[in-house]
Design a protein around this motif. Structure first.
Motif, PDB file in Angstrom:
ATOM      1  N   THR A  36       1.019  -1.242  -0.082  1.00  0.00           N
ATOM      2  CA  THR A  36      -0.019  -0.046   0.053  1.00  0.00           C
ATOM      3  C   THR A  36       0.847   1.155   0.067  1.00  0.00           C
ATOM      4  OG1 THR A  36      -1.693  -1.152   1.106  1.00  0.00           O
ATOM      5  CG2 THR A  36      -1.787   1.215   1.126  1.00  0.00           C
ATOM      6  N   ARG A  37       0.864   1.873  -0.822  1.00  0.00           N
ATOM      7  CA  ARG A  37       1.616   3.137  -1.171  1.00  0.00           C
ATOM      8  C   ARG A  37       0.894   4.442  -0.305  1.00  0.00           C
ATOM      9  NH1 ARG A  37       2.725   5.377  -6.863  1.00  0.00           N
ATOM     10  NH2 ARG A  37       0.506   5.524  -6.627  1.00  0.00           N
ATOM     11  N   CYS A  38       1.715   5.457  -0.149  1.00  0.00           N
ATOM     12  CA  CYS A  38       1.200   6.418   0.690  1.00  0.00           C
ATOM     13  C   CYS A  38       1.440   7.697  -0.165  1.00  0.00           C
ATOM     14  CB  CYS A  38       1.560   6.567   2.060  1.00  0.00           C
ATOM     15  SG  CYS A  38       1.332   5.222   3.029  1.00  0.00           S
ATOM     16  N   LEU A  39       0.582   8.889   0.106  1.00  0.00           N
ATOM     17  CA  LEU A  39       0.718  10.121  -0.476  1.00  0.00           C
ATOM     18  C   LEU A  39       0.989  10.946   0.587  1.00  0.00           C
ATOM     19  CD1 LEU A  39      -0.937  11.759  -3.661  1.00  0.00           C
ATOM     20  CD2 LEU A  39      -1.021  12.773  -1.245  1.00  0.00           C
TER      21      LEU A  39
ATOM     22  N   ASP B 256     -10.251  11.715  -4.449  1.00  0.00           N
ATOM     23  CA  ASP B 256      -8.760  11.506  -4.616  1.00  0.00           C
ATOM     24  C   ASP B 256      -7.805  11.558  -3.284  1.00  0.00           C
ATOM     25  OD1 ASP B 256      -6.334  13.515  -5.522  1.00  0.00           O
ATOM     26  OD2 ASP B 256      -6.645  11.856  -6.980  1.00  0.00           O
ATOM     27  N   PRO B 257      -6.480  10.822  -3.394  1.00  0.00           N
ATOM     28  CA  PRO B 257      -5.943  10.809  -2.264  1.00  0.00           C
ATOM     29  C   PRO B 257      -5.202  12.309  -2.103  1.00  0.00           C
ATOM     30  CG  PRO B 257      -5.488   8.819  -3.352  1.00  0.00           C
ATOM     31  CD  PRO B 257      -6.544   9.566  -4.119  1.00  0.00           C
ATOM     32  N   GLU B 258      -4.759  12.957  -3.035  1.00  0.00           N
ATOM     33  CA  GLU B 258      -4.178  14.155  -3.025  1.00  0.00           C
ATOM     34  C   GLU B 258      -5.259  15.140  -2.429  1.00  0.00           C
ATOM     35  OE1 GLU B 258      -2.311  17.717  -5.797  1.00  0.00           O
ATOM     36  OE2 GLU B 258      -1.994  15.536  -6.290  1.00  0.00           O
ATOM     37  N   LYS B 259      -6.258  15.125  -2.737  1.00  0.00           N
ATOM     38  CA  LYS B 259      -7.253  16.074  -2.052  1.00  0.00           C
ATOM     39  C   LYS B 259      -7.782  15.865  -0.762  1.00  0.00           C
ATOM     40  CE  LYS B 259     -10.006  17.071  -6.308  1.00  0.00           C
ATOM     41  NZ  LYS B 259     -11.392  16.792  -7.104  1.00  0.00           N
ATOM     42  N   LEU B 260      -7.492  14.444  -0.261  1.00  0.00           N
ATOM     43  CA  LEU B 260      -7.750  14.313   0.975  1.00  0.00           C
ATOM     44  C   LEU B 260      -6.748  15.015   1.898  1.00  0.00           C
ATOM     45  CD1 LEU B 260      -9.075  10.481   0.746  1.00  0.00           C
ATOM     46  CD2 LEU B 260     -10.421  12.551   1.695  1.00  0.00           C
TER      47      LEU B 260
ATOM     48  N   ARG C 156       3.725  22.262   7.124  1.00  0.00           N
ATOM     49  CA  ARG C 156       2.394  21.395   7.475  1.00  0.00           C
ATOM     50  C   ARG C 156       2.204  20.388   6.627  1.00  0.00           C
ATOM     51  NH1 ARG C 156      -2.260  26.091   6.686  1.00  0.00           N
ATOM     52  NH2 ARG C 156      -1.963  26.446   4.675  1.00  0.00           N
ATOM     53  N   ALA C 157       1.813  19.266   6.996  1.00  0.00           N
ATOM     54  CA  ALA C 157       1.619  18.004   6.058  1.00  0.00           C
ATOM     55  C   ALA C 157       0.417  17.155   6.455  1.00  0.00           C
ATOM     56  CB  ALA C 157       3.119  17.187   6.152  1.00  0.00           C
ATOM     57  N   GLY C 158      -0.031  16.384   5.224  1.00  0.00           N
ATOM     58  CA  GLY C 158      -0.935  15.506   5.590  1.00  0.00           C
ATOM     59  C   GLY C 158      -0.486  14.253   4.765  1.00  0.00           C
ATOM     60  N   VAL C 159      -0.677  12.800   5.545  1.00  0.00           N
ATOM     61  CA  VAL C 159      -0.414  11.834   4.787  1.00  0.00           C
ATOM     62  C   VAL C 159      -1.713  10.883   4.902  1.00  0.00           C
ATOM     63  CG1 VAL C 159       1.244   9.925   4.965  1.00  0.00           C
ATOM     64  CG2 VAL C 159       2.014  12.069   5.861  1.00  0.00           C
ATOM     65  N   VAL C 160      -1.952  10.418   3.594  1.00  0.00           N
ATOM     66  CA  VAL C 160      -3.175   9.391   3.422  1.00  0.00           C
ATOM     67  C   VAL C 160      -2.651   8.258   2.765  1.00  0.00           C
ATOM     68  CG1 VAL C 160      -4.656  11.265   3.689  1.00  0.00           C
ATOM     69  CG2 VAL C 160      -3.620  10.550   1.315  1.00  0.00           C
ATOM     70  N   PRO C 161      -3.125   6.964   2.813  1.00  0.00           N
ATOM     71  CA  PRO C 161      -2.943   5.910   1.923  1.00  0.00           C
ATOM     72  C   PRO C 161      -3.244   6.045   0.394  1.00  0.00           C
ATOM     73  CG  PRO C 161      -4.205   5.180   3.982  1.00  0.00           C
ATOM     74  CD  PRO C 161      -4.337   6.640   3.928  1.00  0.00           C
ATOM     75  N   ASP C 162      -2.483   5.444  -0.373  1.00  0.00           N
ATOM     76  CA  ASP C 162      -2.712   5.802  -1.818  1.00  0.00           C
ATOM     77  C   ASP C 162      -2.669   4.367  -2.443  1.00  0.00           C
ATOM     78  OD1 ASP C 162      -2.979   6.942  -4.316  1.00  0.00           O
ATOM     79  OD2 ASP C 162      -0.959   7.181  -4.388  1.00  0.00           O
ATOM     80  N   PRO C 163      -3.863   3.451  -2.272  1.00  0.00           N
ATOM     81  CA  PRO C 163      -3.610   2.267  -2.789  1.00  0.00           C
ATOM     82  C   PRO C 163      -3.922   2.000  -4.329  1.00  0.00           C
ATOM     83  CG  PRO C 163      -5.967   2.550  -1.703  1.00  0.00           C
ATOM     84  CD  PRO C 163      -4.789   3.718  -1.234  1.00  0.00           C
ATOM     85  N   GLU C 164      -3.088   1.359  -4.955  1.00  0.00           N
ATOM     86  CA  GLU C 164      -2.906   1.431  -6.339  1.00  0.00           C
ATOM     87  C   GLU C 164      -4.213   0.580  -6.855  1.00  0.00           C
ATOM     88  OE1 GLU C 164       1.026   1.778  -8.143  1.00  0.00           O
ATOM     89  OE2 GLU C 164       1.324   0.505  -6.652  1.00  0.00           O
TER      90      GLU C 164
END
Length: 287
Positions: free
Chosen positions: A7-10, A110-114, A95-103
């Motif tokens: 599972t990648r992350c963004l 969209d993960p980037e928007k989250l 400031r940062a946000g990290v979310v899962p980015d499952p392929e």
């Protein structure tokens, strides 16, 4: 281990304070300061195997191969930006946000928007993490997370924060990886249980709430347990009559009100000798 690797992350990070700096010093000087931050941040991302790295004015977006790498990169970015001195009394912060980015999976948003929403809804100098990232982390990294105050958040899901504690050492991460791969196979009367990083404890006794129920008057209600800790499987007794352990190549002995590290293979008798009642003995073997 497999789940974390697949599972990648963004990571979405921006530099706060650039607008105030532009008002005070002008856009050129402020732009130079922000660019210096982004350069430091991008080097951190590259050090942790980022892909699809993008720099946009005061924003960095990057994909990481796993959750640990994403959070380690975010933490180092924050430290490097903090190390820059203030300009005219104004400090730039990350400031940062990290979310899962499952392929290959359909997502409602969209993960980037989250990730961007995580950034926008929390204070500067915060690394906000969506709670569903937590199971993808190694245990050492998971311990660095704490819950953020949700009262001021516009994000409709639980949010965690990467704290200030030092990151895990390489030795701790290697131990996590070793523990994630280890499995103990336990069998009793035709049923099989696996003890591993996802299910690190197995309970047995006479009471029905145990994982393994042994119906023998010599067995205590909550007789004993097997736990995976620090890469080893421990038999811990909490009974009246003790737990008998017969390991391959060793003589049988009784574990009573203590714990004992298990070897590769053997049998366990709850309150009775394995030799006296092999039918009700619990068998185990490390895969």
């Amino acid at each position: 281990m497999t789940e974390r690797a697949s599972t990648r992350c963004l990571l979405f990070a921006d530099v706060a304070g650039g607008v105030r700096l532009a008002v005070k010093l002008g856009e050129a000087e402020a732009g130079y300061a922000v660019e210096r931050c982004l350069n430091r941040m991008s080097r951190c991302a590259e050090a942790y195997s980022a892909s699809g790295l993008e720099l946009r004015s005061d924003v960095l977006v990057a994909h990481f191969p796993d959750a640990d790498s994403a959070l380690l990169a975010a933490r180092e970015m924050r430290e490097r930006v903090r190390a820059l001195p203030p300009m005219s009394g104004i400090k730039l912060v990350l400031r940062a946000g990290v979310v899962p980015d499952p392929e290959g999976e359909d997502m409602e948003e969209d993960p980037e928007k989250l990730a961007a929403r995580l950034v926008e809804s929390h204070n500067p100098d915060t690394i906000a993490v969506s709670e569903n990232l937590s199971p993808l982390l190694s245990p050492s990294m998971r311990r660095l997370l704490g819950r953020l105050d949700e009262s001021s958040s516009a994000v409709p899901f639980p949010v965690l924060e990467l704290g200030e504690a030092p990151p895990p050492t390489p030795a701790e991460l290697r131990l996590d990886a070793l523990q994630a791969q280890k499995q103990l196979r336990v069998s009793f009367r035709g049923q099989i249980w696996l003890i591993d990083a996802a299910h690190p404890t197995l309970l047995f006794g006479r009471e029905t709430g145990n994982d393994i129920v042994v119906s023998d008057p010599r067995v205590s209600r909550q007789h004993a347990r097997i736990e995976l800790r620090a890469g080893l499987f421990y038999l811990a007794d909490s009974s009246t009559n003790g737990t008998y352990l017969l390991e391959e190549g060793s003589a049988e002995h009784c574990v009573k009100r203590e714990e004992f590290a298990l070897s590769e293979k053997g049998h366990i008798g709850c309150g009775f000798s394995v030799a006296d009642n092999m039918l009700d003995a619990v068998a185990f073997a490390i895969d």
